[in-house]
Design an enzyme around this catalytic site. Structure first.
Site, PDB file in Angstrom:
ATOM      1  NE  ARG A 169      77.018  41.752 -23.829  1.00 51.25           N
ATOM      2  CZ  ARG A 169      77.493  42.573 -23.248  1.00 51.25           C
ATOM      3  NH1 ARG A 169      78.093  43.552 -23.871  1.00 51.25           N
ATOM      4  NH2 ARG A 169      77.477  42.774 -21.987  1.00 51.25           N
ATOM      5  CG  ASP A 189      76.585  41.417 -34.431  1.00 52.13           C
ATOM      6  OD1 ASP A 189      76.577  42.097 -33.515  1.00 52.13           O
ATOM      7  OD2 ASP A 189      77.668  41.224 -35.173  1.00 52.13           O
ATOM      8  CE1 TYR A 205      77.980  33.133 -33.512  1.00 47.68           C
ATOM      9  CE2 TYR A 205      79.732  32.250 -32.559  1.00 47.68           C
ATOM     10  CZ  TYR A 205      78.857  33.293 -32.546  1.00 47.68           C
ATOM     11  OH  TYR A 205      78.688  34.013 -31.338  1.00 47.68           O
ATOM     12  NE  ARG A 215      77.233  39.433 -40.552  1.00 46.03           N
ATOM     13  CZ  ARG A 215      76.843  40.694 -40.316  1.00 46.03           C
ATOM     14  NH1 ARG A 215      76.711  40.943 -38.971  1.00 46.03           N
ATOM     15  NH2 ARG A 215      76.573  41.699 -41.160  1.00 46.03           N
TER      16      ARG A 215
END
Length: 287
Positions: free
Chosen positions: A66, A68, A126, A213
């Site tokens: 999931r 953001d 990522y 992040r």
């Protein structure tokens, strides 16, 4: 996980087909992947509506990870169960016809009943893309993170090396993270410059909420010379989120690959995002 997700969590029911899809999207105008009770735009809702039109029946999907609000994907994987008989071309092109311009299905494949997009994944990857220039970019403004300070890529790479391996990543975990354990194994964390673009490429077994992040925020602080490279290790060992500084902006973050056991033989595409595929060192790297 809601009731529909729970029902679909284990294996396809008798008489149903399990279909897996590759999905890419620009997350800028969505409140994240997950369907929202308030009805605000989500990637999941848009995809389910498009699939339901192709299937001529309600479809509920489960994803590998999931994302953001504001986060993008080039290699998201989802699955759903259906009694509708459609070929792979129909699931791909028919769904894309009914999707908004910023979401695309890249492939479809019928899977064995025990396949699960989330629970069968063995690694996720990522990329975080930074535009490093004194002047903010007029293009790709919602697809990269702009940092005006000159960033030292060598120092960032030195800091990244402290995070490799198996660790408790509590210091890089958002307070609302629901993961059962903060211990994750990071396979690689590479920092490379390509002109004005700096790319953080990170592969791990799984990730905590805001983990990439928060890592990006620490590495940019190191790259700007505000902290030494060893600070990354200090933050990690503190296991305290307050030691890690600011959470980097979501717009530079992309889910680029989800890996599964060889038995499933899912289609392989280049590692995105699209505007980086011209860099040979990035596009050729699938490890």
């Amino acid at each position: 996980m809601d009731i529909i997700d729970t029902v679909a969590a284990e294996s396809a029911a008798e008489g149903y087909f399990r279909i897996a899809l590759g999905v890419e999207y620009k997350g800028a105008r969505y409140r994240g992947w997950q369907r929202q009770a308030s009805g605000v735009p989500s990637v999941q809702q848009a995809l389910e509506q498009a699939l339901s039109k192709v299937a001529d029946s309600p479809i509920s999907v489960l994803c590998a990870g999931r994302t953001d609000a504001g986060v993008h994907a080039c290699g998201q994987v989802v699955h759903f169960d259906t009694q509708a008989v459609r070929d792979e071309r129909a699931w791909t092109l028919g769904t894309n016809f009914n999707l908004p311009h910023d979401i695309s299905v890249t492939w479809a494949r019928q899977m064995p009943a025990h396949f699960h997009a989330r629970f069968k994944a063995v690694a996720r990857r990522y990329r975080y893309v930074i535009y490093n220039d004194p002047i903010r970019p007029a293009h790709l403004a919602e697809e990269v993170t702009w940092n005006h300070r000159p960033l030292d890529v060598a120092a960032m790479a030195e800091g990244a090396a402290h995070l490799l391996g198996t660790h408790d990543f509590s210091a890089f975990r958002a307070s609302q993270c629901q993961a059962k354990s903060p211990i994750k194994h990071m396979h690689h964390l590479r920092v490379t410059r390509h002109g004005q673009m700096i790319v953080l490429d990170v592969r791990a077994t799984a990730f905590l909420h805001h983990m990439v992040r928060n890592i990006a925020g620490v590495l940019m602080t190191i790259g700007a010379g505000e902290r030494p490279a060893a600070w990354a290790r200090e933050v990690l060992e503190s296991r305290n989120r307050r030691e890690g500084g600011v959470t980097a902006h979501p717009h530079g973050l992309y889910l680029v690959q989800v890996e599964y056991p060889d038995e499933f033989q899912l289609p392989q595409r280049y590692i995105g995002p699209h505007f980086l595929t011209g860099y040979e060192a990035l596009s050729a790297d699938v490890g």
